[in-house]
Design an enzyme around this catalytic site. Structure first.
Site, PDB file in Angstrom:
ATOM      1  N   SER A 109      21.306  25.193   5.221  1.00 11.07           N
ATOM      2  CA  SER A 109      20.200  26.136   5.328  1.00 11.07           C
ATOM      3  C   SER A 109      20.651  27.508   4.808  1.00 11.07           C
ATOM      4  O   SER A 109      21.123  27.605   3.674  1.00 11.07           O
ATOM      5  CB  SER A 109      19.707  26.184   6.778  1.00 11.07           C
ATOM      6  OG  SER A 109      18.438  26.797   6.873  1.00 11.07           O
ATOM      7  N   HIS A 249      14.848  19.035   9.217  1.00  9.11           N
ATOM      8  CA  HIS A 249      15.713  20.104   8.727  1.00  9.11           C
ATOM      9  C   HIS A 249      17.161  19.946   9.182  1.00  9.11           C
ATOM     10  O   HIS A 249      18.080  20.369   8.481  1.00  9.11           O
ATOM     11  CB  HIS A 249      15.161  21.449   9.191  1.00  9.11           C
ATOM     12  CG  HIS A 249      15.846  22.632   8.569  1.00  9.11           C
ATOM     13  ND1 HIS A 249      15.903  22.835   7.208  1.00  9.11           N
ATOM     14  CD2 HIS A 249      16.522  23.673   9.133  1.00  9.11           C
ATOM     15  CE1 HIS A 249      16.577  23.952   6.954  1.00  9.11           C
ATOM     16  NE2 HIS A 249      16.965  24.465   8.099  1.00  9.11           N
TER      17      HIS A 249
END
Length: 271
Positions: A109, A249
């Site tokens: 991320s 995610h």
């Protein structure tokens, strides 16, 4: 390969170089060093369970200021301030008894963007190239594509409730942490700072890297879709590989064994 620049006792900001790497190397991990950068608000302990799980690689989790062992330090709120100090710390770590040892960089991320800029900063300093850059959960910088994450409200200057609402939306933070005021007082400052790093970051065009890049996408992750993850290949003249996991995610953490296999395969040429 360039030589490692001389180590410094501390970064320009006066932060001890050793504070960036809070864990000793795992016994028997004498392969390439793997510097691991967590997601926004994340800490080095995210990667502690990876020790001894990626072949002979020595997992080196990076501890950013403002969390865990560096709780009393002020977190960075700008990429241009963070990356030079981190690069100095990594180069000092490489020079401290590890001259010539191969290393790789992994980031998830926001950590993926930091990892990319770290490799570019080391190149600017004429330091050694990593043997691999591994990224997940983040489209390549400078691509110009839209992701669901771009619809998120800006967190710079946001209220505590707005930050908590976004953390719930992203996932990955236990609910008990988001409902405990004493815990929130500890975790919100680094989250805020990291979101500010992300929101203020501006990609600057430079010649592409020459290192191999492996990108890990997840089929249910709108913040790091496979289409955006595939564009990491444009950031290097070296070979690039894309793997897609099932999940959201944080699939790379939830399915750590699969992630470890992909990383081990990426590092195999350096062993």
């Amino acid at each position: 390969m360039s030589t490692v620049v001389a180590p410094a006792e501390a970064s320009r900001a006066g932060r001890p170089a050793g504070a960036w790497f809070p864990f000793a190397e795992h016994p028997g991990s004498d392969g390439p060093l793997l510097y691991c950068l967590p997601h926004a608000g994340g800490s080095a302990s995210v990667f502690r369970s990876w020790f001894g799980r990626i072949g002979s690689a020595s997992v080196r989790p990076v501890q950013l200021p403002g969390r865990e062992t560096r709780l009393q330090e002020v977190p960075y709120d700008a990429m241009d301030l963070l990356v030079p100090d981190l690069a100095e710390a990594v180069l000092a770590d490489l020079a401290a008894g590890r001259p010539g040892r191969p290393f790789a960089v992994y980031g998830h991320s926001l950590g993926a963007t930091i990892a990319f800029e770290l490799v570019r900063e080391i190149r600017r300093r004429q330091g050694p190239d990593p043997v691999h850059l591994i990224v997940s959960g983040c489209p390549a910088p400078g691509g110009g594509w839209a992701t669901e994450g771009e619809d998120d409200p800006r967190m710079t200057g946001a209220s505590d409730d707005e930050v908590v609402a976004l953390l719930r939306r992203i996932g990955g933070t236990p609910e008990w942490m988001l409902t405990d005021p004493s815990v929130l007082r500890l975790i919100l400052p680094p989250f805020r700072a990291d979101f500010t790093v992300k929101e203020s970051y501006r990609y600057r065009a430079e010649p592409p890297l020459t290192v191999p890049v492996t990108a890990l996408a997840a089929n249910g992750d709108p913040r790091g879709p496979a289409s955006g993850m595939a564009e990491w290949k444009r950031g290097t003249t070296g070979p690039s590989t894309l793997h897609t996991l099932s999940g959201g995610h944080f699939a790379v953490l939830a399915q750590a064994e699969i992630t470890h296999r992909h990383i081990e395969r990426a590092l195999r040429s350096a062993v």
